[in-house]
Design an enzyme around this catalytic site. Structure first.
Site, mmCIF file in Angstrom:
data_model
loop_
_atom_site.group_PDB
_atom_site.id
_atom_site.type_symbol
_atom_site.label_atom_id
_atom_site.label_comp_id
_atom_site.label_asym_id
_atom_site.label_seq_id
_atom_site.Cartn_x
_atom_site.Cartn_y
_atom_site.Cartn_z
ATOM 1 C CD GLU A 185 -7.151 -0.830 7.651
ATOM 2 O OE1 GLU A 185 -7.658 0.175 8.279
ATOM 3 O OE2 GLU A 185 -5.847 -0.621 6.993
ATOM 4 C CE LYS A 193 -2.510 -1.183 3.639
ATOM 5 N NZ LYS A 193 -3.370 -1.373 4.811
#
Length: 394
Positions: free
Chosen positions: A242, A140
């Site tokens: 997350e 990412k």
């Protein structure tokens, strides 16, 4: 230590050592780049970037590109400014972008590498604990938008990661604590076998010897790699990374740099743990363990008074996990646990809808720990951990 990071079909080497800058220089020279673009911020440039360029320049063209340090400056303007500078220096398709810094510089330089000539080679030299143990173990590359964190970006692999734990000696306590909060996350959400090691190793003063830091980073690498090996885009099993980030990102963005990334994620984990407890999924002992490990790491376990809680709740509506779950209405998608290393799954993902009202209640109580009903007092042996530890984040 050399390990192969495997993210779906992507493979790249991660080399971890101590006092190994000479070896890093040799690895960079061996890449046969037309030019090395050493991207730093205003902190890592003087600390590491200038020396790297000095060592490299007699053997390969190398230029230092410096951007202002700090999360508030992680945006498309930064990427554009650095890319324009690189082009003026003569960047071409055979160049290599070398990101020397923490997670912010890693993201800015990573996105720049992905965009220049539609993709040129990227190397990460992480200089913070949070980067070494977490952010470089991902494809990412993203920057912030006015609406929220990490909303503009792509997936782009590095050629390699070259890490020297000696670089961590320059970190202020705030940044060491920030990295350790992500390590605690990896332990609670993915690799509970780390818990006892952390209980005996974490220090609120931030003083760690090389062996301890090496072990902490190595364990965190193994934790993260275990959930991304078949999920290179972190949209299925990898979403467990997350944990704490839904509320954590909202707190971090609202605080505008006054709270470090890891510290905000730590607070987000406390919210997630308490939410899960109130929904009947997590027991009191595991909630208390969250507070204990974060406090041992030197992190605050209450939301600072200056954080605007209404703004935090507003930012939840722009979380980067929006769209994974349908029909959220007045809910937000969160990673929750039902036990150590055991996330709750919903519709094929470790992500569940949580009513905004419940999140708001828990967020409010975490900012006002004197209210009854939130959390548990935590004993770490001979001393009692206070509700707030580590004033370094204001």
């Amino acid at each position: 230590m050399k390990v192969e990071i495997r993210l779906g079909s992507v493979r790249y080497p991660f080399r971890l050592g101590t006092d190994c800058l000479g070896a890093i220089v040799e690895d960079l020279v061996d890449m046969s780049a037309s030019r090395l673009l050493i991207v730093c911020d205003s902190n890592t440039g003087p600390l590491f970037g200038a020396e790297l360029v000095e060592r490299l320049s007699p053997r390969v063209p190398a230029n230092l590109l410096v951007h202002r340090a700090g999360e508030p400056y992680k945006d498309l303007q930064a990427v554009g400014t650095l890319a324009e500078s690189a082009l003026r220096l003569g960047a071409d398709r055979a160049c290599v972008v070398v990101a020397v810094g923490g997670g912010v510089i890693g993201n800015i330089a990573g996105l720049m590498a992905a965009l220049l000539f539609r993709g040129i080679r990227l190397v990460h030299i992480p200089t913070s604990l949070i980067a070494m143990s977490d952010s470089v173990l991902s494809l990412k590359q993203a920057v912030n938008a006015s609406a929220g964190k990490n909303l503009i970006g792509t997936f782009y692999p590095p050629e390699c990661v070259l890490a020297d734990t000696a670089m961590l000696r320059s970190l202020p306590l705030r940044e060491t604590v920030s990295g350790l909060c992500e390590v605690v996350k990896n332990s609670l959400a993915i690799r509970p076998s780390m818990v006892e090691m952390l209980r005996t190793s974490l220090r609120r003063d931030g003083n760690y010897d090389n062996e301890t830091m090496y072990r902490i980073i190595s364990e965190s690498i193994l934790a993260k790699a275990s959930v991304t090996i078949d999920d290179m885009h972190e949209c299925r099993a990898g979403l467990v990374l997350e944990y704490g980030h839904t509320v954590g990102h909202a707190i971090e963005y609202t605080a505008a740099g006054e709270i470090s990334h890891g510290q905000a994620i730590g607070l987000g984990m406390l919210v997630a743990a308490e939410v899960s407890r109130r929904l009947g999924h997590l027991d009191d002992e595991t909630v208390a363990l969250h507070r204990e490990l974060l406090a041992r790491a030197g992190a605050a376990v209450t939301i600072p008074a200056h954080v605007d809680l209404d703004e935090v709740m507003h930012r939840l509506r722009f979380d980067n996990k929006r769209g994974y779950l349908s029909d959220l209405a007045e809910s937000s998608a969160m990673v929750l646990l039902r036990g150590l290393g055991e996330p709750l799954w919903h519709d094929g993902r470790p992500l569940v809808p949580v009513p905004m009202k419940l999140i708001g209640e828990v967020v409010g109580e975490l900012a006002r720990p004197e209210l009854p009903g939130f959390g548990l007092s935590v004993s770490t042996g001979a001393e009692k951990v206070p509700d707030a530890v580590g004033a370094t984040d204001g």
